[in-house]
Motif scaffolding. Structure first.
Motif, PDB file in Angstrom:
ATOM      1  N   ASN A   1      -4.743   6.146  -1.063  1.00  0.00           N
ATOM      2  CA  ASN A   1      -4.075   4.860  -0.886  1.00  0.00           C
ATOM      3  C   ASN A   1      -4.127   4.075  -2.191  1.00  0.00           C
ATOM      4  O   ASN A   1      -5.204   3.837  -2.739  1.00  0.00           O
TER       5      ASN A   1
ATOM      6  N   THR B   1       0.771   5.278   0.298  1.00  0.00           N
ATOM      7  CA  THR B   1      -0.111   6.338   0.787  1.00  0.00           C
ATOM      8  C   THR B   1       0.469   7.704   0.447  1.00  0.00           C
ATOM      9  O   THR B   1       1.629   7.981   0.751  1.00  0.00           O
TER      10      THR B   1
ATOM     11  N   SER C   1      -8.111   3.632  -2.892  1.00  0.00           N
ATOM     12  CA  SER C   1      -9.216   4.491  -2.462  1.00  0.00           C
ATOM     13  C   SER C   1      -8.665   5.740  -1.788  1.00  0.00           C
ATOM     14  O   SER C   1      -7.471   5.863  -1.516  1.00  0.00           O
TER      15      SER C   1
ATOM     16  N   VAL D   1       0.846  -1.191   0.000  1.00  0.00           N
ATOM     17  CA  VAL D   1       0.000   0.000   0.000  1.00  0.00           C
ATOM     18  C   VAL D   1       0.882   1.242   0.000  1.00  0.00           C
ATOM     19  O   VAL D   1       1.735   1.415   0.873  1.00  0.00           O
TER      20      VAL D   1
ATOM     21  N   LYS E   1      -5.591  -2.911   6.962  1.00  0.00           N
ATOM     22  CA  LYS E   1      -7.032  -2.678   6.826  1.00  0.00           C
ATOM     23  C   LYS E   1      -7.399  -2.103   5.457  1.00  0.00           C
ATOM     24  O   LYS E   1      -8.560  -1.767   5.213  1.00  0.00           O
ATOM     25  N   ILE E   2      -6.398  -1.952   4.571  1.00  0.00           N
ATOM     26  CA  ILE E   2      -6.654  -1.399   3.235  1.00  0.00           C
ATOM     27  C   ILE E   2      -6.499  -2.508   2.201  1.00  0.00           C
ATOM     28  O   ILE E   2      -5.459  -3.157   2.121  1.00  0.00           O
ATOM     29  N   THR E   3      -7.536  -2.742   1.406  1.00  0.00           N
ATOM     30  CA  THR E   3      -7.508  -3.832   0.437  1.00  0.00           C
ATOM     31  C   THR E   3      -7.683  -3.351  -1.000  1.00  0.00           C
ATOM     32  O   THR E   3      -7.501  -4.127  -1.930  1.00  0.00           O
TER      33      THR E   3
END
Length: 394
Positions: free
Chosen positions: A222, A154, A189, A152, A184-186
């Motif tokens: 993200n 960011t 977005s 991820v 927690k980020i899949t």
């Protein structure tokens, strides 16, 4: 029985019981007058908005003295009045920086109790001029390794937070930091994320005295990448590597997890050596090609070795055709070429790949340029080409 009634122990116990009964009877039927100490009153500040509007702010709220008072009245009135007692100061008349002595006023239900004792009559209020400042925003991604399939990235879309407050409070803040949990980020977005303020020593700063913040959250973008582990290739920067190479002895990590954009491929990541030698070797900065994401915390490594002049050597390389159209077969002439390389490494240990791209051939026979790739820090001197013949396959 007679002995029990005449014993001194029995008489003492009986006397104590009678005293307790009498005490309860007096307390709950006569409602006696009592004095009660009330501790830890919070100081209410009146006129602070007027003070701030005039360009000043209080900076010593945390050091205001503890407010304890004693009230007197009937027991029932004292109990009912405990939650109605308050202390207040009015700062609306302050018009300058520095220390100002302000009177403390007390509020209590005077119809039921009296204020018997209040030790704090005045409080020294310290004020400073109000300033506005733009605070840079940083991000910290945690738990990257919880998901082994993705990485991820960011990016904070909010570059600064505008804050307003007393000079000392505002300039204590070095930056704002938003912390993101990558586990927690899949999917790719945007999200709003809370932040905290930090000082120059990277410790959290209390923002309780800040008058104004432009936002309570920052906007983050993200991006989710496929994760791949690639080997690290140690080189010098583009200018120095023309004539010098790096003879590698040790490296702090040999490979790194990176993220790849869709449709992007890569075989290695370059680590460019910073020429300034440090105690434990050299620092090398990982450089991401287009479409490749390297997490910020993995962009620097340590290597040991020597910067040495490059020398030229001739090596023989096999030529491989690539992107051959379906149904076609090609022959390459010559299928092996001798190329001159300039390197600081042992030429015999170099792996050099030579390819010719036949996908854009318009004739059945064409002279096409060669492309080269090496696993070490080597430059191909000159340009090379081969003759490619294309014919229908079987």
């Amino acid at each position: 029985m007679k002995n029990i009634r005449n014993s001194k122990t029995f008489l003492k116990i009986l006397s104590a019981l009678i005293a307790v009964v009498l005490w309860f009877a007096i307390t709950y039927t006569e409602d006696p007058v009592i004095s009660q100490t009330v501790i830890g009153l919070k100081i209410n500040i009146k006129g602070e908005s007027s003070l701030n509007a005039g360009g000043f702010a209080i900076v010593n709220k945390d050091s205001f003295p503890a407010i304890n008072v004693v009230i007197r009245g009937s027991r029932s009135d004292v109990i009912s009045a405990l939650g109605e007692i308050s202390a207040e100061i009015d700062v609306s008349a302050i018009k300058q920086e520095g220390e100002t002595v302000v009177a403390v006023t007390y509020s209590y239900p005077s119809s039921r109790v009296i204020l018997e004792k209040a030790r704090v009559k005045e409080i020294t209020v310290k004020t400073e001029s109000v300033v506005t400042r733009e605070i840079p925003v940083k991000t910290e991604v945690v738990n990257r390794d919880k998901n082994k399939e993705i990485l991820v990235k960011t990016v904070c879309k909010t570059e600064t937070i505008s804050v307003k407050g007393a000079i000392s409070d505002v300039y204590e803040i070095a930056y704002a930091k938003a912390k993101i949990d990558a586990s927690k980020i899949t999917k790719t977005s945007e999200m709003e994320c809370p932040y905290e303020f930090y000082g120059e020593n990277d410790t959290a700063v209390d923002d309780g005295n800040i008058i104004y913040k432009s936002s309570e959250t920052v906007l983050l973008e993200n991006t989710v990448y496929d994760r791949i582990n690639l080997p690290i290739k140690v080189v010098l920067d583009s200018e120095k590597r023309k004539n010098y190479g790096f003879s590698l002895k040790n490296i702090s990590i040999e490979s790194v997890d990176v993220g790849l954009d869709e449709g992007v491929s890569a075989e290695y990541i370059e680590a460019q050596v910073v020429p300034q030698k440090e105690k434990n070797g050299y620092e090398a900065v990982l450089v991401a090609p287009e479409g490749v994401y390297i997490p910020e915390e993995n962009t620097k490594i340590t290597v040991s070795g020597e910067i040495v002049p490059k020398e030229t050597a001739d090596i023989s390389v096999k030529v491989n055709p690539v992107n051959v159209p379906s149904g076609k077969q090609v022959t390459v002439s010559p299928d092996e070429v001798t190329v001159t390389v300039k390197t600081a490494e042992n030429p015999a240990k170099l792996t050099v790949k030579a390819t010719v791209d036949v996908s854009k051939m318009t004739e059945t026979e064409e002279v096409l340029p060669l492309e080269f790739d090496t696993d070490g820090d080597a430059d191909i001197i000159g340009t090379y080409s081969v003759t490619v013949k294309s014919e229908q396959g079987e």
